[in-house]
Scaffold this motif. Structure first.
Motif, PDB file in Angstrom:
ATOM      1  N   UNK A 239       0.815  -1.220   0.000  1.00  0.00           N
ATOM      2  CA  UNK A 239       0.000   0.000   0.000  1.00  0.00           C
ATOM      3  C   UNK A 239       0.849   1.270   0.000  1.00  0.00           C
ATOM      4  N   UNK A 240       2.141   1.124   0.239  1.00  0.00           N
ATOM      5  CA  UNK A 240       3.020   2.301   0.324  1.00  0.00           C
ATOM      6  C   UNK A 240       2.920   3.230  -0.889  1.00  0.00           C
ATOM      7  N   UNK A 241       2.930   2.708  -2.122  1.00  0.00           N
ATOM      8  CA  UNK A 241       2.866   3.636  -3.267  1.00  0.00           C
ATOM      9  C   UNK A 241       1.458   4.150  -3.572  1.00  0.00           C
ATOM     10  N   UNK A 242       0.510   3.983  -2.647  1.00  0.00           N
ATOM     11  CA  UNK A 242      -0.876   4.413  -2.857  1.00  0.00           C
ATOM     12  C   UNK A 242      -1.448   3.867  -4.167  1.00  0.00           C
ATOM     13  N   UNK A 243      -1.514   2.544  -4.271  1.00  0.00           N
ATOM     14  CA  UNK A 243      -1.979   1.947  -5.522  1.00  0.00           C
ATOM     15  C   UNK A 243      -3.481   2.132  -5.690  1.00  0.00           C
ATOM     16  N   UNK A 244      -3.938   2.107  -6.959  1.00  0.00           N
ATOM     17  CA  UNK A 244      -5.389   2.085  -7.146  1.00  0.00           C
ATOM     18  C   UNK A 244      -5.902   0.655  -7.198  1.00  0.00           C
ATOM     19  N   UNK A 245      -5.024  -0.304  -7.546  1.00  0.00           N
ATOM     20  CA  UNK A 245      -5.427  -1.710  -7.529  1.00  0.00           C
ATOM     21  C   UNK A 245      -4.436  -2.496  -6.674  1.00  0.00           C
ATOM     22  N   UNK A 246      -4.989  -3.353  -5.802  1.00  0.00           N
ATOM     23  CA  UNK A 246      -4.148  -4.217  -4.973  1.00  0.00           C
ATOM     24  C   UNK A 246      -4.447  -5.661  -5.349  1.00  0.00           C
ATOM     25  N   UNK A 247      -3.404  -6.396  -5.751  1.00  0.00           N
ATOM     26  CA  UNK A 247      -3.565  -7.812  -6.089  1.00  0.00           C
ATOM     27  C   UNK A 247      -3.120  -8.645  -4.893  1.00  0.00           C
ATOM     28  N   UNK A 248      -4.003  -9.528  -4.413  1.00  0.00           N
ATOM     29  CA  UNK A 248      -3.665 -10.349  -3.247  1.00  0.00           C
ATOM     30  C   UNK A 248      -3.687 -11.820  -3.644  1.00  0.00           C
ATOM     31  N   UNK A 249      -2.560 -12.508  -3.429  1.00  0.00           N
ATOM     32  CA  UNK A 249      -2.507 -13.935  -3.733  1.00  0.00           C
ATOM     33  C   UNK A 249      -2.726 -14.714  -2.439  1.00  0.00           C
ATOM     34  N   UNK A 250      -3.915 -15.273  -2.277  1.00  0.00           N
ATOM     35  CA  UNK A 250      -4.265 -16.069  -1.100  1.00  0.00           C
ATOM     36  C   UNK A 250      -3.860 -15.412   0.216  1.00  0.00           C
ATOM     37  N   UNK A 251      -4.457 -14.271   0.536  1.00  0.00           N
ATOM     38  CA  UNK A 251      -4.044 -13.555   1.755  1.00  0.00           C
ATOM     39  C   UNK A 251      -4.251 -14.350   3.041  1.00  0.00           C
ATOM     40  N   UNK A 252      -5.166 -15.338   3.032  1.00  0.00           N
ATOM     41  CA  UNK A 252      -5.441 -16.034   4.294  1.00  0.00           C
ATOM     42  C   UNK A 252      -4.714 -17.369   4.389  1.00  0.00           C
ATOM     43  N   UNK A 253      -3.922 -17.731   3.353  1.00  0.00           N
ATOM     44  CA  UNK A 253      -3.300 -19.056   3.346  1.00  0.00           C
ATOM     45  C   UNK A 253      -2.336 -19.226   4.515  1.00  0.00           C
ATOM     46  N   UNK A 254      -2.485 -20.345   5.210  1.00  0.00           N
ATOM     47  CA  UNK A 254      -1.538 -20.712   6.248  1.00  0.00           C
ATOM     48  C   UNK A 254      -1.612 -19.888   7.520  1.00  0.00           C
ATOM     49  N   UNK A 255      -2.678 -19.083   7.673  1.00  0.00           N
ATOM     50  CA  UNK A 255      -2.771 -18.257   8.877  1.00  0.00           C
ATOM     51  C   UNK A 255      -3.616 -18.933   9.950  1.00  0.00           C
TER      52      UNK A 255
END
Lengths: 373, 248
Positions: B156-172
């Motif tokens: 999120x640091x570069x203030x993106x307009x689109x964020x792509x998340x690859x399996x954000x909940x995997x292994x948590x």
């Protein structure tokens, strides 16, 4: 006195073998930091045992602390056995050797960490730097300061040249680890052969004053050696600060940690790689001139330094720039200390012994974080 | 097909075909459309090509055919770091933090202009207060959930307009899974468009505006998140059979 060291390290061997193999790709399960220090605190009825337990824990968590304690133990043992003066004298000698190792090792470890390239030609970068300084300082008669900057610039350019013509294209063709190693060995021979072709095999020296020396606290230090020590320590400190606080330094560490992640984070990794070669080459050139100034110049100069430099890289934790700086200094001092006990001709062996021992008991390096290699 | 970008899609893929080994296509002819402000989830069985899709959108896998278009600009063939500069960030599933760097250094690595870094880091600490508490800690010593938060913060640091998340909940750990999904919602509410690939299909579709079902490298179904959840065919094929196990 090595027995002391063995005792410090033995507990961690038995209870927690160092992780060997690949730690990448496996998500380390939520690793709560265990706090055994607290547990040891419960054993108030057996205070000495608790104290020992606490110390063991601290050492296990901080191998750098354990290494420092071993170093201090060796120092004290040597002072008792050989006398303070001799130990301090060899320590001073060790500082100049250590600075050469450290400046050679930091570039080598960064190139390895970022490109996974074990650059056997790195030693011959030092040789190249030494001959470049010779060219300017002796052949053309310019002052040594000019020669140093010229040697650093020329060696940095050499690093850039090989990145552009060899390593970059090889990476794009997805060359394997072994191909890259073999190429770097070939390159090492090639560099040395070219140097011999131009300058022959005779032993040369820079235009430096190797006879006068200064004396303080009863210790004798050659003037040139003193300059090498001061320059070495200043440059090592500057490199350390640059890696810790500058944006480029942080990016180099980030690339060394995970090249793909650096690219996806928005870092122009190609540019940082070029800067890394400049950085690595310039420091190798400087280390080469420092070695040339304190000893002499011959085609094997860098190759003979390469193995202790590798030992420093491994001792510091492969890819860890701060580790390499510290380990280089430690190794230089230990090498000179060894001359108190064994014939000076064998001091080169200290590097190999350290290399083998570290690879057996702690392959991720003494200064390395708990990260697998 | 190119109408996708004309009628206002923020991000779209057009006929995307990609793979790793010569002659073996993992993705074939995938069309994806993401509107501004949406949460879009891509689900599908293992090996369907979900991660490959997200990687080829981000330039990590070079597409063999087709295009990736962001705000009308063709991104196909650009290296990932240039895509980041055009307003799209990516959080990998594994190895998504610089382990030897501190939390703060990790975030700094995501900053495109060093001048803005300090303000952005402060903003990220407001979204993830836990990162602020641990800003000097080495990322490698953090738990899986904290690392996921750090990786999202870095993206999120570069203030993106689109964020792509690859399996954000995997292994948590389960407690973190919910926290991560809540953060995804929060980030979306702040105006960031989200595209995610998820194993936890029900939970992810439940909070998504739209979803895509990917199977054998092609999109099979597409529709609003809740509609896909209720579609008996999707449920049977991709949500673990007809025995409906609604988690809510």
């Amino acid at each position: 006195m090595y027995a002391d060291g063995a005792r410090f390290l033995a507990p961690r061997l038995r209870s927690k073998p160092p992780p060997v193999g690949t730690g990448r790709g496996v998500p380390e399960a939520p690793n709560e930091i265990d706090t055994p220090v607290m547990e040891a605190g419960h054993l108030t009825d057996a205070a000495p045992t608790a104290m020992r337990g606490r110390l063991e824990e601290r050492l296990r968590q901080s191998p750098a602390l354990a290494a420092s304690l071993i170093l201090i133990a060796i120092f004290i043992a040597l002072v008792i056995g050989e006398g303070l003066h001799d130990v301090l004298q060899t320590t001073v000698n060790g500082l100049s050797l250590g600075a050469i190792y450290a400046l050679g090792a930091v570039g080598l470890t960064l190139v390895y960490g970022i490109l996974k390239l074990t650059n056997f030609a790195h030693g011959d970068f030092l040789t190249f730097g030494a001959y470049m300084a010779y060219l300017v300082n002796v052949t053309w008669g310019a002052p040594l300061v000019v020669a140093v900057f010229w040697a650093m610039a020329a060696t940095a350019l050499l690093g850039l040249l090989f990145e552009r013509t060899l390593w970059g294209p090889m990476r794009r063709r997805r060359a394997g680890f072994l191909q890259l190693i073999l190429m770097s060995i070939g390159l090492a021979f090639l560099l040395r052969a070219v140097i011999q072709w131009f300058w022959g095999t005779e032993i040369r020296s820079l235009d430096v004053d190797n006879t006068s020396s200064v004396e303080f606290l009863g210790l004798r230090v050659g003037e040139t050696e003193l300059i090498v020590i001061v320059v070495g320590i200043v440059v090592i400190a500057a490199v350390g600060l640059m890696l810790r606080y500058s944006l480029l330094g942080k990016r180099m560490r980030a690339l060394s940690d995970d090249l793909d992640l650096a690219e996806t984070s928005g870092i122009d990794t190609k540019r940082v790689i070029l800067y890394t070669w400049i950085f690595s080459g310039a420091l190798a050139g400087l280390a080469g001139v420092m070695a040339a100034a304190t000893t002499n110049i011959r085609p094997e100069l860098g190759f003979e330094l390469l193995l202790p430099i590798f030992a420093a890289v491994i001792l510091g934790g492969i890819g860890d720039a701060f580790g390499a700086l510290a380990a280089g200094m430690v190794l230089g001092v230990m090498t000179e200390w060894s001359t108190l006990l064994i014939d000076a001709r064998w001091k080169v062996a200290v590097g190999f012994v350290v290399l083998v021992v570290v690879l057996i008991i702690r392959p991720q390096g003494i200064f390395g974080k708990a990260k697998a290699i | 097909m190119s109408s996708a970008s004309k009628n206002g899609a923020l991000l779209s893929t057009e006929g995307l075909t990609a793979g790793y080994v010569p002659e073996v296509d993992i993705l074939t002819d995938v069309d994806l459309r993401v509107n501004e402000g949406e949460i879009v989830t891509v689900i599908g069985p293992n090996g369907a090509g979900k991660s490959t899709l997200i990687k080829s959108i981000f330039g990590l896998v070079a597409p063999r055919e087709g295009r990736v278009v962001l705000r009308g600009e063709d991104l196909t063939g650009l290296p990932p770091h240039s895509i980041t500069r055009r307003g799209m960030s990516y959080v990998p599933q594994l190895d998504n933090v610089f382990q030897s760097l501190t939390v703060e250094e990790n975030l700094e690595m995501g900053a495109l202009e060093s001048g803005r870094a300090k303000d952005r880091i402060r903003a990220i600490y407001e979204i993830f207060p836990r990162l602020g508490e641990r800003h000097t800690q080495a990322a490698g010593t953090m738990s899986g959930g904290e690392r996921q938060m750090l990786a999202m913060g870095r993206a999120l640091m570069p203030e993106p307009s689109v964020l792509l998340l690859d399996e954000p909940s995997a292994g948590l750990a389960p407690a973190f899974v919910e926290a991560i999904f809540e953060k995804v919602n929060e980030i979306n509410n702040a105006g960031v468009t989200i595209v995610m690939v998820e194993q936890n299909a029900r939970r992810a579709l439940g909070m998504s505006d739209r979803g895509y079902v990917l199977d054998l490298g092609s999109n099979r179904f597409e529709g609003p998140g809740r509609e896909l959840l209720d579609d008996p065919k999707v449920a049977e094929l991709y949500l673990g059979g007809t025995a409906r196990l609604d988690i809510s």
